[in-house]
Design an enzyme around this catalytic site. Sequence first.
Site, PDB file in Angstrom:
ATOM      1  N   HIS A  20      43.050  28.274  35.628  1.00 12.51           N
ATOM      2  CA  HIS A  20      44.492  28.378  35.333  1.00 12.51           C
ATOM      3  C   HIS A  20      44.696  27.994  33.875  1.00 12.51           C
ATOM      4  O   HIS A  20      44.886  26.823  33.548  1.00 12.51           O
ATOM      5  CB  HIS A  20      45.277  27.454  36.283  1.00 12.51           C
ATOM      6  CG  HIS A  20      46.759  27.544  36.141  1.00 12.51           C
ATOM      7  ND1 HIS A  20      47.627  27.177  37.148  1.00 12.51           N
ATOM      8  CD2 HIS A  20      47.544  27.943  35.115  1.00 12.51           C
ATOM      9  CE1 HIS A  20      48.873  27.345  36.751  1.00 12.51           C
ATOM     10  NE2 HIS A  20      48.856  27.795  35.503  1.00 12.51           N
ATOM     11  N   HIS A  22      46.547  29.773  30.386  1.00 13.50           N
ATOM     12  CA  HIS A  22      47.265  30.869  29.705  1.00 13.50           C
ATOM     13  C   HIS A  22      46.723  30.917  28.288  1.00 13.50           C
ATOM     14  O   HIS A  22      46.873  29.951  27.541  1.00 13.50           O
ATOM     15  CB  HIS A  22      48.761  30.594  29.683  1.00 13.50           C
ATOM     16  CG  HIS A  22      49.347  30.431  31.055  1.00 13.50           C
ATOM     17  ND1 HIS A  22      49.949  31.464  31.741  1.00 13.50           N
ATOM     18  CD2 HIS A  22      49.389  29.350  31.875  1.00 13.50           C
ATOM     19  CE1 HIS A  22      50.349  31.020  32.922  1.00 13.50           C
ATOM     20  NE2 HIS A  22      50.025  29.747  33.033  1.00 13.50           N
ATOM     21  N   HIS A 200      51.794  31.971  40.402  1.00  9.13           N
ATOM     22  CA  HIS A 200      52.350  30.625  40.259  1.00  9.13           C
ATOM     23  C   HIS A 200      53.370  30.444  41.387  1.00  9.13           C
ATOM     24  O   HIS A 200      54.227  31.327  41.596  1.00  9.13           O
ATOM     25  CB  HIS A 200      53.100  30.476  38.934  1.00  9.13           C
ATOM     26  CG  HIS A 200      52.219  30.306  37.734  1.00  9.13           C
ATOM     27  ND1 HIS A 200      51.191  31.151  37.419  1.00  9.13           N
ATOM     28  CD2 HIS A 200      52.235  29.356  36.754  1.00  9.13           C
ATOM     29  CE1 HIS A 200      50.610  30.731  36.299  1.00  9.13           C
ATOM     30  NE2 HIS A 200      51.226  29.644  35.871  1.00  9.13           N
ATOM     31  N   GLU A 203      55.471  25.154  41.560  1.00  8.96           N
ATOM     32  CA  GLU A 203      55.363  24.300  40.366  1.00  8.96           C
ATOM     33  C   GLU A 203      56.694  23.543  40.275  1.00  8.96           C
ATOM     34  O   GLU A 203      56.725  22.322  40.400  1.00  8.96           O
ATOM     35  CB  GLU A 203      55.122  25.152  39.113  1.00  8.96           C
ATOM     36  CG  GLU A 203      55.074  24.346  37.816  1.00  8.96           C
ATOM     37  CD  GLU A 203      54.916  25.214  36.558  1.00  8.96           C
ATOM     38  OE1 GLU A 203      55.130  26.448  36.626  1.00  8.96           O
ATOM     39  OE2 GLU A 203      54.605  24.650  35.487  1.00  8.96           O
ATOM     40  N   ASP A 281      46.236  24.791  32.004  1.00  6.22           N
ATOM     41  CA  ASP A 281      47.506  25.518  31.876  1.00  6.22           C
ATOM     42  C   ASP A 281      47.752  25.987  30.437  1.00  6.22           C
ATOM     43  O   ASP A 281      47.400  27.117  30.102  1.00  6.22           O
ATOM     44  CB  ASP A 281      48.664  24.657  32.398  1.00  6.22           C
ATOM     45  CG  ASP A 281      49.829  25.479  32.938  1.00  6.22           C
ATOM     46  OD1 ASP A 281      49.701  26.710  33.025  1.00  6.22           O
ATOM     47  OD2 ASP A 281      50.874  24.885  33.280  1.00  6.22           O
ATOM     48  N   ASP A 282      48.363  25.146  29.616  1.00  5.65           N
ATOM     49  CA  ASP A 282      48.686  25.496  28.223  1.00  5.65           C
ATOM     50  C   ASP A 282      48.265  24.316  27.346  1.00  5.65           C
ATOM     51  O   ASP A 282      49.109  23.566  26.837  1.00  5.65           O
ATOM     52  CB  ASP A 282      50.191  25.754  28.080  1.00  5.65           C
ATOM     53  CG  ASP A 282      50.650  26.868  28.993  1.00  5.65           C
ATOM     54  OD1 ASP A 282      50.415  28.043  28.664  1.00  5.65           O
ATOM     55  OD2 ASP A 282      51.214  26.558  30.060  1.00  5.65           O
TER      56      ASP A 282
END
Length: 341
Positions: A20, A22, A200, A203, A281-282
């Site tokens: 996961h 991005h 997703h 969340e 994630d980011d």
Amino acid sequence: MTDRTVLSKLLRALPKAELHLHIEGTLEPELIFQLAQRNGIALSYPSVEALRAAYAFTDLQSFLDVYYAGASVLIHAQDFEDMAYAYFERAAADGIVHAELFFDPQTHTERGVAMVTVIEGLTRAGARAQQELGISSALILCFLRHLSEDAAFETLEQALPYRQHFIGVGLDSSERGHPPEKFARVFARCRELGLHLVAHAGEEGPPAYIETALDLLKVERIDHGVRCTDSPALVQRLAREQIPLTVCPLSNVKLCVFPQMSEHNLPALLAAGLKVTLNSDDPAYFGGYLLRNYEACFEAFPQWGRAEAIQLARNSLEASFAAPEQKAGWLQHLEAVAAGA
Ligand code: ADE
Ligand code: ZN
């Protein structure tokens, strides 16, 4: 060495998959400024420090606004390649052996950047990472859920000439008010095409979104999924069906899903027998790449030790979409590291 130092070494040494991530969320402020200059794009922040100072998020949307603005510096295939290769270098240093990268084509095609430019740049980075760093990777195309299903269909059409370059589709962006069922038809089409499916869900959104992602979109993994604990029946189902959850601990704290790491429900998820994986994630926006996510959890949950480290790394490899032979090789390596070889 103290127990904590031993654990820290083990976390790095264990072969891990990142499921996961991005790729646009790996754009560090320094690279944003470098690409802005290279492409003649004006930024609304005067300096790297000012941009970094804006990373004080209150929820998912407050982050997405900054994240989409950051991605506006990506114009040429070389920009996408540079961004992704920088990620792969960090991933290799963290002990990642396989990474499945999300990308958001609509963020780029809406600005006039062609689909081929995005996919070509990312694919080149992946090939170099395999050759130069020994990391295996794959791409997952995400549809932006704040846009329409028609727009998702259009994006799919644009991407199909490059079908061999991505292994699946996902669903991201603003969750609340955009339930999975909005994308039921386009996911059905992707399923017919033999693509892997993820979304997703849970969340910020309710457990019902996790259920509809499973039942209507027929996804194979849930991205985040942490709000499943609002529904004990759903937790039981996720455990029974061993649905992988790609949990992103630093992201959840930075976006205020949990007030602090020690209050994250990860220990409860693991104790309930769910197939939990840790992910970043980011990472450029949330304060750390994959290894930092592992470390932050083990610092916050003193009851976690060797067994949990090995379990989480094993889960990540098993939940990946890699070929069975490839997985078997990584799992053998994991068992050797776990045995102290
Ligand atoms: N796009 C990038 N990061 C995201 C996240 N954490 N949730 C939803 N969409 C995203
Ligand atoms: Zn995400």
